[in-house]
Enzyme design. Structure first.
Site, mmCIF file in Angstrom:
data_model
loop_
_atom_site.group_PDB
_atom_site.id
_atom_site.type_symbol
_atom_site.label_atom_id
_atom_site.label_comp_id
_atom_site.label_asym_id
_atom_site.label_seq_id
_atom_site.Cartn_x
_atom_site.Cartn_y
_atom_site.Cartn_z
ATOM 1 N N LYS A 48 0.768 -0.860 0.294
ATOM 2 C CA LYS A 48 -0.473 0.037 0.365
ATOM 3 C C LYS A 48 0.759 0.928 0.047
ATOM 4 O O LYS A 48 1.947 1.309 0.656
ATOM 5 C CB LYS A 48 -0.520 0.032 1.260
ATOM 6 C CG LYS A 48 -2.466 -1.140 1.575
ATOM 7 C CD LYS A 48 -2.847 -0.619 2.156
ATOM 8 C CE LYS A 48 -3.926 -2.186 2.161
ATOM 9 N NZ LYS A 48 -5.111 -1.794 2.753
ATOM 10 N N HIS A 64 1.224 7.211 2.712
ATOM 11 C CA HIS A 64 -0.155 8.496 1.998
ATOM 12 C C HIS A 64 0.457 9.386 3.206
ATOM 13 O O HIS A 64 1.449 8.812 4.174
ATOM 14 C CB HIS A 64 -1.303 7.798 1.937
ATOM 15 C CG HIS A 64 -1.733 7.302 2.643
ATOM 16 N ND1 HIS A 64 -2.147 7.675 4.227
ATOM 17 C CD2 HIS A 64 -2.006 6.108 2.257
ATOM 18 C CE1 HIS A 64 -3.175 6.761 4.328
ATOM 19 N NE2 HIS A 64 -2.969 5.716 3.288
ATOM 20 N N HIS A 111 -0.337 8.586 6.980
ATOM 21 C CA HIS A 111 0.922 7.967 8.313
ATOM 22 C C HIS A 111 1.657 8.864 8.361
ATOM 23 O O HIS A 111 2.499 8.941 9.539
ATOM 24 C CB HIS A 111 1.954 7.592 7.695
ATOM 25 C CG HIS A 111 0.849 5.663 6.699
ATOM 26 N ND1 HIS A 111 0.528 5.942 5.886
ATOM 27 C CD2 HIS A 111 0.704 4.533 7.380
ATOM 28 C CE1 HIS A 111 0.275 4.343 5.806
ATOM 29 N NE2 HIS A 111 0.277 4.117 6.710
#
Length: 565
Positions: free
Chosen positions: A124, A127, A130
């Site tokens: 993933k 982004h 985080h």
């Protein structure tokens, strides 16, 4: 280094622990009312007197000396006035003598703190969601290190679960090794989103994904080779971002590392009679604590987050023998942490009390929240690049001939991004906007960096230490602006402790803004570079001390300080 709070506590003659007394002493914002205050309200019960009477009694018992010039009883408070010239000289002397070590302490010597933060998910995108856990965890790592603790930074990777079966199905149907090697995490994200779009109309994909995940768990060669390939691609991408953010980890053990370490904790909980069967699942009943049951094993035999987190906590205690283990995770997981902490407590593990959930609010952009599955995420890499680009534009307009302009733009842009996650109380939700975080005049990282660069510039213009042989004229520092600024500088070591022990880097952020604003008021009111070399030498001490504190404080937030801007 004179600790004024401890000194004042030593002068208060009451039956109370001196460390507790010192902790109760606070700074007074208005220096006309005094410099430090001690509230007498907590003594009313034991002394069987009103706080007003207690304050009057204690004030009469304290004799002024070379440190404390006056004590007043005011509405139940003891207000202490200290020798301002001594305070100023001590504050400047302490900062300049310690240099980059100012604020460091040995209080944590022999103690270990584990900090679990960032915890990116394999396959993933890294982004902006985080950002808070990464910035807060990294700052706490630096704060506790400065206080002498052995710190273990843990990136508890999200590398276990059925999503990896989905990733394999998506990869085999719509991508290739060559495409992933070329497109990196972006290509993995593309097919992951496509899987969820296709899954809505093709439920067979869900079953196929479960089968592939089962093959991972059973050690199937092809499935695990693909999983390791996806993991490498992800980590190569995120490590580059961590390097730019000045974030480090000592352990990358993720969920999969604990896959073979769950049987022993489950066996222990069963032996202690804590596990119950519920519709084929294994749970710990927490109804006596106003919580739903903690689900440990599903009816199909698969484990959950709580099972792996319990196994991880037990392993970390054995491996690191931590004094505290912090989990920097969003407040949406409050119940999860309350549940598994309580399970460990009920299991009779005395160190369960040393587990701390450091909860924080969510990050979003002006146009709303994000979802990896739907693909509407804002990559942290893109945010950083845009911030650096905007910083470069601003610097070019302000100082087009600045040396190392690209490096400075990187420091300013990244500083702006990190500070946006650290400037307010961690529990607050954040809406990220570029214009606000890159403002050189607002309460931002660029403002702090610019103020520190101004300190450097003043010192350079003075000849970079040419004043060292000049005797400072401390009469030049007998003014309210210098006093207030030096009182702030003297607070720095306690601010570092406060930010660490309250798990709140924003305490340090707010303090640095106060220092910068106080310095700029000092700079406006008092000419530093002047004909009187004694006055200049004294004021340059102030400038150097401020520059030292701003640089050290920013470093504890993970932010670099350009020497010039």
């Amino acid at each position: 280094m004179l600790d004024y709070k401890q000194y004042i506590a030593s002068k208060i003659n009451v039956d109370m622990d001196k460390a507790e007394l010192a902790q109760a002493v606070t700074e007074i914002a208005d220096d006309k009312l005094g410099d430090y205050a001690f509230p007498c309200f907590r003594l009313a019960k034991t002394m069987r007197m009103s706080p007003v009477a207690i304050a009057q009694k204690l004030a009469a018992e304290i004799t002024p000396d070379e440190v404390i010039t006056k004590v007043e009883a005011v509405n139940g408070y003891l207000n202490f006035f200290v020798n301002h010239r001594t305070l100023v000289k001590n504050a400047l002397g302490d900062v300049l003598a310690a240099g980059e070590n100012y604020g460091n302490d040995t209080i944590g010597n022999g103690k270990t703190i584990c900090i679990d933060y960032s915890s990116v998910n394999i396959c993933k995108s890294f982004h902006i969601g985080h950002l808070s856990t990464t910035a807060i965890g990294s700052s706490l790592y630096k704060l506790y290190t400065a206080l002498g603790y052995r710190v273990i930074g843990i990136n508890h990777l999200g590398d276990y679960g059925t999503q990896f079966g989905k990733m394999i199905v998506a990869f085999k149907r719509w991508s290739s090794k060559e495409a992933v090697e070329k497109g990196g995490i972006g290509e993995l994200q593309r097919v992951y989103v496509k899987f969820h779009q296709e899954e809505e109309n093709n439920p067979e994909l869900t079953e196929e994904a479960r089968e592939w995940f089962a093959r991972i768990e059973k050690g199937d060669k092809e499935a695990n080779e693909l999983f390791e390939f996806f993991k490498k691609i992800t980590l190569d991408d995120v490590k580059e971002i961590y390097d730019r953010l000045n974030v480090k980890f000592d352990s990358w053990n993720g969920e999969s590392f604990f896959n073979d370490k769950m049987s022993e904790p489950l066996k222990m909980l069963e032996e202690k009679g804590l596990i119950k069967e519920s519709q084929g699942a294994k749970v710990v009943d927490l109804s006596d604590y106003n919580m739903p049951p903690c689900l440990l094993v599903k009816s199909d035999g698969s484990s959950l987050y709580a099972t792996r987190d319990i196994a991880a906590a037990i392993w970390r205690k054995k491996e690191y023998d931590f004094d505290k283990c912090l989990y920097v995770v969003a407040y949406q997981q409050n119940l999860h942490f309350k549940q598994f902490f309580k399970v460990l407590e009920l299991a009779g593990l005395p160190w369960a009390k040393d587990l701390v959930h450091v909860a924080y609010g969510m990050v979003s952009l002006e146009d709303g929240a994000m979802s990896t599955r739907k693909g509407n995420v804002v990559l942290l890499r893109d945010v950083i690049n845009k911030a650096v680009s905007k910083a470069d534009e601003i610097i070019t307009a302000k100082n087009p001939n600045l040396p190392d302009k690209a490096k400075v733009a990187e420091q300013v842009g990244i500083g702006a991004v990190l500070f946006s996650a650290l400037e307010n109380s961690k529990i607050k939700d954040i809406t990220f906007t570029f214009d606000r975080v890159l403002n050189f005049d607002g309460e931002t990282a660029p403002y702090l960096q610019y103020t520190r660069a101004r300190c450097n510039s003043i010192v350079e213009k003075a000849g970079n230490g040419a004043d060292a042989k000049i005797m400072p004229d401390f009469n030049a520092l007998d003014n309210v602006e210098t006093l207030r600024l030096c009182k702030l500088l003297a607070m720095f070591p306690n601010v570092v402790k406060d930010a660490a022990f309250k798990y709140e880097p924003s305490i340090l952020s707010g303090y640095l803004i106060d220092v910068a604003q106080s310095f700029n008021r000092f700079y406006i009111e008092h000419r530093v570079l002047c004909d009187d070399l004694g006055e200049q030498a004294a004021r340059l001490m102030v400038v150097r001390a401020v520059g030292t504190v701003l640089k050290k404080g920013l470093a504890l937030l993970g932010i670099e300080s350009p020497d010039a801007m």
